[in-house]
Design an enzyme around this catalytic site. Sequence first.
Site, PDB file in Angstrom:
ATOM      1  N   LYS A   1      35.191  70.668  38.397  1.00 45.34           N
ATOM      2  CA  LYS A   1      35.634  71.149  40.021  1.00 45.34           C
ATOM      3  C   LYS A   1      36.131  72.370  40.012  1.00 45.34           C
ATOM      4  O   LYS A   1      36.041  73.596  40.287  1.00 45.34           O
ATOM      5  CB  LYS A   1      35.753  70.035  41.179  1.00 45.34           C
ATOM      6  CG  LYS A   1      34.219  69.360  40.641  1.00 45.34           C
ATOM      7  CD  LYS A   1      34.389  67.980  42.197  1.00 45.34           C
ATOM      8  CE  LYS A   1      32.994  67.060  41.572  1.00 45.34           C
ATOM      9  NZ  LYS A   1      32.747  66.133  43.054  1.00 45.34           N
TER      10      LYS A   1
ATOM     11  N   GLN B   1      37.942  62.929  45.783  1.00 50.04           N
ATOM     12  CA  GLN B   1      36.950  62.026  45.029  1.00 50.04           C
ATOM     13  C   GLN B   1      36.481  60.548  44.907  1.00 50.04           C
ATOM     14  O   GLN B   1      37.116  59.502  45.110  1.00 50.04           O
ATOM     15  CB  GLN B   1      37.398  62.575  43.368  1.00 50.04           C
ATOM     16  CG  GLN B   1      36.484  62.154  42.099  1.00 50.04           C
ATOM     17  CD  GLN B   1      34.813  63.083  42.400  1.00 50.04           C
ATOM     18  OE1 GLN B   1      34.646  63.735  42.432  1.00 50.04           O
ATOM     19  NE2 GLN B   1      34.005  62.222  42.025  1.00 50.04           N
TER      20      GLN B   1
ATOM     21  N   ASP C   1      31.661  67.695  51.170  1.00 49.92           N
ATOM     22  CA  ASP C   1      30.995  67.224  50.589  1.00 49.92           C
ATOM     23  C   ASP C   1      29.669  66.312  51.348  1.00 49.92           C
ATOM     24  O   ASP C   1      28.754  65.781  51.285  1.00 49.92           O
ATOM     25  CB  ASP C   1      31.901  65.642  50.375  1.00 49.92           C
ATOM     26  CG  ASP C   1      32.422  65.399  48.708  1.00 49.92           C
ATOM     27  OD1 ASP C   1      31.419  65.799  47.948  1.00 49.92           O
ATOM     28  OD2 ASP C   1      33.756  64.985  49.142  1.00 49.92           O
TER      29      ASP C   1
END
Length: 307
Positions: free
Chosen positions: A54, A98, A121
């Site tokens: 990422k 994460q 997200d």
Amino acid sequence: MSAEIIDGKLVAAEIRAELAKEVAQLKADSGLVPGLAVVLVGEDPASKSYVSAKEKACAEIGVYSDDNRLPADTSEAELLALIERLNRDDKIHGILVQLPLPKHINENAVINAICPDKDVDGFHPVNVGRMLIGEKAFLPCTPHGVLQLLMRKNVPIAGAEVVIVGRSNIVGKPLANIMMQKSDMGNATVTVCHTRSKDLAAHTRRADIVVAAAGRPNTITADMVRPGCVVIDVGVNRIEDPSAKRGYRLVGDVDYEAVKEKASLITPVPGGVGPMTITMLLHNTVQAAKTKKYSLENLSSLRMKKP
Ligand code: GUN
């Protein structure tokens, strides 16, 4: 006949090139550099490699990334304090924590602490709720990536029988919701199957589009799909393989070699959905920066236009 392989890397590269131009324009117009804070707690090898990918993807398109790697014994309070600081940081437009988090940390409490306008997200209940009722919202990256692949490959979604195997908050639930909505990404007839479904094959055999997101290799075998269907494999499973350099290889949830002889279109693992997930994260981060510059009302949409 063998299926056409959907090259997720290629589609992702196309979108990333579009995003790089948008980022350059934003910088030229207003000096604004989109910023993404990436937070990783602990040493899970798969999570570490996702987070590195990422950050690398951010650098490639000119997005600033702020790397926050915390030890596995970080307390929930410490993590919440970091999120509070990132919520207030003007250089940061998106925050990604994460998942999964270590067991002693309440994942929902952490997601709820992220400012919804920085929730790239799309996991915060405000964004989930907005998505559910068809309002402007950050769409979760994997479902959004799956939809971009289908749309860019001109797979008809409206009216299609879609069977999603897996009901996670990250993939199955949001994907089902988006595909059933009255929109250009939707209008499908969606069935969601899971570990308690009685006859999985009876469902998948009716599908025009099968999405495998169960997290288990060989969940979808050739006898479970009808000839000509489209198969999207969201699974990423590490299988021990002493002959591989790292001692393991990645496989999806689909028996790829057999199913590709029956399907019309199929995604490989790796190189299918994976690169799209990261790309849609970049997309959301750029939209978050633009939202700040133009205000939510003036943005036509937080999701990608139909190509
Ligand atoms: N873990 C697995 N997939 C994801 C994702 O899309 N976002 C985050 N934050 N964690 C994940």
